[in-house]
Design a protein around this motif. Structure first.
Motif, PDB file in Angstrom:
ATOM      1  N   LEU A 233       0.840  -1.208   0.000  1.00  0.00           N
ATOM      2  CA  LEU A 233       0.000   0.000   0.000  1.00  0.00           C
ATOM      3  C   LEU A 233       0.874   1.256   0.000  1.00  0.00           C
ATOM      4  O   LEU A 233       0.643   2.198  -0.765  1.00  0.00           O
ATOM      5  N   ALA A 234       1.895   1.242   0.848  1.00  0.00           N
ATOM      6  CA  ALA A 234       2.789   2.410   0.923  1.00  0.00           C
ATOM      7  C   ALA A 234       3.519   2.614  -0.402  1.00  0.00           C
ATOM      8  O   ALA A 234       3.659   3.748  -0.882  1.00  0.00           O
ATOM      9  N   ALA A 235       3.976   1.524  -1.004  1.00  0.00           N
ATOM     10  CA  ALA A 235       4.721   1.629  -2.266  1.00  0.00           C
ATOM     11  C   ALA A 235       3.823   2.194  -3.366  1.00  0.00           C
ATOM     12  O   ALA A 235       4.251   3.050  -4.152  1.00  0.00           O
ATOM     13  N   ILE A 236       2.578   1.733  -3.403  1.00  0.00           N
ATOM     14  CA  ILE A 236       1.657   2.216  -4.438  1.00  0.00           C
ATOM     15  C   ILE A 236       1.387   3.714  -4.250  1.00  0.00           C
ATOM     16  O   ILE A 236       1.380   4.488  -5.215  1.00  0.00           O
ATOM     17  N   VAL A 237       1.193   4.123  -3.001  1.00  0.00           N
ATOM     18  CA  VAL A 237       0.951   5.556  -2.735  1.00  0.00           C
ATOM     19  C   VAL A 237       2.129   6.396  -3.241  1.00  0.00           C
ATOM     20  O   VAL A 237       1.946   7.424  -3.898  1.00  0.00           O
ATOM     21  N   VAL A 238       3.338   5.944  -2.971  1.00  0.00           N
ATOM     22  CA  VAL A 238       4.525   6.692  -3.397  1.00  0.00           C
ATOM     23  C   VAL A 238       4.606   6.745  -4.922  1.00  0.00           C
ATOM     24  O   VAL A 238       4.871   7.804  -5.511  1.00  0.00           O
ATOM     25  N   LEU A 239       4.370   5.617  -5.575  1.00  0.00           N
ATOM     26  CA  LEU A 239       4.465   5.587  -7.038  1.00  0.00           C
ATOM     27  C   LEU A 239       3.396   6.459  -7.687  1.00  0.00           C
ATOM     28  O   LEU A 239       3.657   7.162  -8.665  1.00  0.00           O
ATOM     29  N   VAL A 240       2.204   6.403  -7.139  1.00  0.00           N
ATOM     30  CA  VAL A 240       1.111   7.208  -7.695  1.00  0.00           C
ATOM     31  C   VAL A 240       1.431   8.699  -7.551  1.00  0.00           C
ATOM     32  O   VAL A 240       1.125   9.503  -8.429  1.00  0.00           O
ATOM     33  N   ALA A 241       2.085   9.055  -6.443  1.00  0.00           N
ATOM     34  CA  ALA A 241       2.392  10.476  -6.204  1.00  0.00           C
ATOM     35  C   ALA A 241       3.431  11.017  -7.180  1.00  0.00           C
ATOM     36  O   ALA A 241       3.545  12.231  -7.338  1.00  0.00           O
ATOM     37  N   GLY A 242       4.211  10.151  -7.798  1.00  0.00           N
ATOM     38  CA  GLY A 242       5.135  10.609  -8.837  1.00  0.00           C
ATOM     39  C   GLY A 242       6.571  10.755  -8.364  1.00  0.00           C
ATOM     40  O   GLY A 242       6.891  10.508  -7.196  1.00  0.00           O
ATOM     41  N   VAL A 243       7.417  11.179  -9.282  1.00  0.00           N
ATOM     42  CA  VAL A 243       8.852  11.227  -8.993  1.00  0.00           C
ATOM     43  C   VAL A 243       9.172  12.283  -7.938  1.00  0.00           C
ATOM     44  O   VAL A 243       9.839  11.988  -6.936  1.00  0.00           O
TER      45      VAL A 243
END
Lengths: 529, 55
Positions: A171-181
């Motif tokens: 869940l944390a990884a997906i949130v970070v990826l969705v938020a962008g670079v």
């Protein structure tokens, strides 16, 4: 004059907001679990203090040169590995997807280890593992299938204590990826990397003052000079540097592509490479101080301790150290918190390679790609690694994807780029034209000869070993399907993903700065020299 | 600690951490080149800004 860079039918590329953000993110990617649990053991088993000589030579002749190669490729050709290699040569796209597949496979098991670290972070507060740390890890926590007594090699018996933190990691990884670079990856690294350094630094300083710490350091740094005559020690040094820096499987290519065009590359690269090795050395000092303390408490010599490397060091030996330390719960939490942070910043870099590559080839929005890739990886991760046989799968897939997959990827990349396609001068020109630290001709020898020669030797040796002896004494049929099967998945996946047509033509692109032709200006020739 | 162990530890720290300090100082002294080739300025943007082309 403004050189043409692209046609206008591509969306803008995301960017790190600046040099510091890029450097922190690249260090966060390079500093991972291997720095903490692999380097100290490898150094100790390969000559102690004497190992540091081949290690430094490997850093200078392989680690930094191949890091520059990754940076040059990603920054000049502006994309994830498939885009980059396609822009270098159409048929090389498959190598890019091979690197993406490696990242995909690594991500699904790497997350599981971060989940373990999170569990142990919580267990630290009441030292749940008790006196039998080995029994707790494989029995109480992982509930490992007893294959020696007829237990299955693969089950779908989920272990909630492993599954729940694993889902949280995803869940944390997906949130970070969705938020962008900039708002996701960079922000996570800006928060976690300083926290990691402070937490781990406190742990190391505390370890230095434990009884027996000096004996541990003595054991770690005392040189065994005869080891320098052993080729395997040199291979171990090159291998450690290579795996530790996160090079040659797409991460640094992808990260460099998120730097603006007019950005310094080599000097930040040196900071990243030396930071990674500096952290490893810090880990070596901390781990061996702690091992010295454990040996002192158990009344044995440091050399007689077992489990000084890999997951066993972290999840069996270190809990035993923590149990005997004054204020053990605090230092346990610091250690496992550090492990989780180091792993998480590496995980998001691995996933970004996959996400970027799918975004570019299939013209997906960042959020869509991140969500789908995250969900698919999470499901595979949960099915494969949160069961009573997860450790076997993790150990096997890790061995094949790293020792065969990444090493093969590096050899192929060097051979194709430097030898077959002769793009070395263009890439050296690129980094020299924009960077403050100039790369000399020595770089060709490193990426064209030393790196492929050492890694090809390593690759052949490991393939022979894996064919001749069952890895870790595991069931040969299991190794055939899960180990060699991983390799098949990597190759088939790479070919399959190369086949669909691009939604936007990746070759509709002009690299900047233009590589000087035979009628080059004096300035350009200087940069290429 | 024995003398060889101390010497090796100091040598390793000097090379690796010394390399880190020197590389940071060099980067701080000259973070970017001031004689870049022309062009290459069309890919800077802020999050949410108007789209300009890049890759």
């Amino acid at each position: 004059m403004s050189a043409p860079t692209t046609s206008g039918n591509h969306p803008p590329r995301e960017q790190f907001s600046g040099q510091v953000g890029f450097i922190l993110s690249a260090i966060g990617s390079a500093v991972g679990l291997g720095n903490i649990w692999r380097f100290p053991g490898v150094a100790y088993e390969n000559g102690g203090g004497a190992f540091l000589i081949p290690y430094v030579i490997a850093l200078l002749t392989a680690g930094i040169p191949i890091l520059f190669l990754d940076y040059a490729l990603g920054h000049r050709f502006r994309g994830g590995p498939p885009t980059v290699f396609r822009r270098v040569k159409r048929w090389l796209e498959t190598l890019g997807w091979f690197q993406v597949m490696i990242c995909f496979v690594i991500a699904i098991y790497y997350a599981a280890i971060i989940g373990w670290a999170l569990s142990y972070f919580v267990y630290s507060f009441d030292l749940s593992w008790g006196d039998d740390t080995a029994g707790f890890f494989t029995g109480d926590y992982l509930q490992l299938s007893d294959t020696a007594n007829g237990g299955a090699w693969f089950t779908l018996d989920f272990v909630p204590a492993v599954l729940i933190p694993l889902v949280l990691v995803w869940l944390a990884a997906i949130v970070v990826l969705v938020a962008g670079v900039a708002k996701g990856i960079q922000r996570a690294n800006v928060v976690f990397l300083p926290l990691l350094v402070v937490a781990f630094g406190i742990l190391v300083v505390r370890s230095l003052f434990l009884d027996g710490a000096v004996d541990g350091l003595n054991e770690f740094f005392t040189p065994n000079w005869t080891a320098l005559g052993d080729p395997n020690v040199w291979i171990a040094a090159y291998s450690q540097i290579f795996f530790s820096l996160s090079v040659a499987f797409g991460i640094m290519i992808t990260y460099a592509s998120y730097r603006k065009r007019r950005a310094n590359l080599t000097s930040p690269g040196l900071v990243v490479a030396f930071s990674n090795s500096g952290f490893e050395l810090l880990a070596g000092i901390g781990v061996f101080s702690a091992l010295g303390f454990l040996a002192h408490e158990q009344g044995v010599a440091v050399g007689d301790l077992e489990g000084i490397s890999g997951p066993i060091l972290s999840f069996v030996t270190f809990p035993a150290v923590v149990s005997q330390m004054p204020a053990g719960p605090l230092f346990g939490a610091l250690f496992f918190g550090s492990l989780a942070m180091a792993g998480f910043t590496s995980l998001i870099s691995i996933l970004q390679v996959v996400s970027a590559s799918f975004q570019e080839k299939f013209a997906l929005r960042r959020q869509t790609a991140a969500l789908w890739i995250g969900v698919v990886c999470a499901v595979l991760s949960v099915v494969g690694f949160s069961t009573t046989t997860g450790l076997f799968a993790l150990d096997t897939i890790d061995n094949w994807s790293n020792n065969i997959g990444i090493v093969a990827s590096a050899v192929l990349m060097c051979v194709f780029i430097v030898w077959a396609l002769r793009r070395g001068p263009e890439l050296r020109y690129h980094v020299n034209a924009i960077s403050t630290f100039q790369v000399g001709r020595w770089w060709y020898a490193c990426v064209g000869v030393i790196v492929p020669a050492v890694l090809a030797y390593m690759l052949v040796e490991r393939i022979i070993t894996l064919v001749e002896e069952p890895y870790e004494g595991y069931d040969p049929t299991y190794l055939l399907y899960v180990g060699w099967g991983t390799l098949v998945v990597l190759v088939v996946g790479a070919i399959a993903l190369s086949l669909p047509r691009w939604r936007r033509d990746p070759e509709d692109f002009v690299a900047w700065p233009p590589f000087p032709s035979s009628s080059a200006t004096t300035t350009s020739k200087e940069a290429a020299r | 600690m024995t003398t060889p162990a101390i010497l090796l530890m100091i040598l390793a720290l000097l090379i690796v951490w010394g390399g880190l300090v020197v590389s940071i100082l060099a980067l701080r002294a000259r973070p970017e080149r001031d004689d870049l080739p022309p062009g290459g300025e069309d890919d800077t943007r802020d999050e949410g800004s108007v789209i300009v082309h890049d890759t």
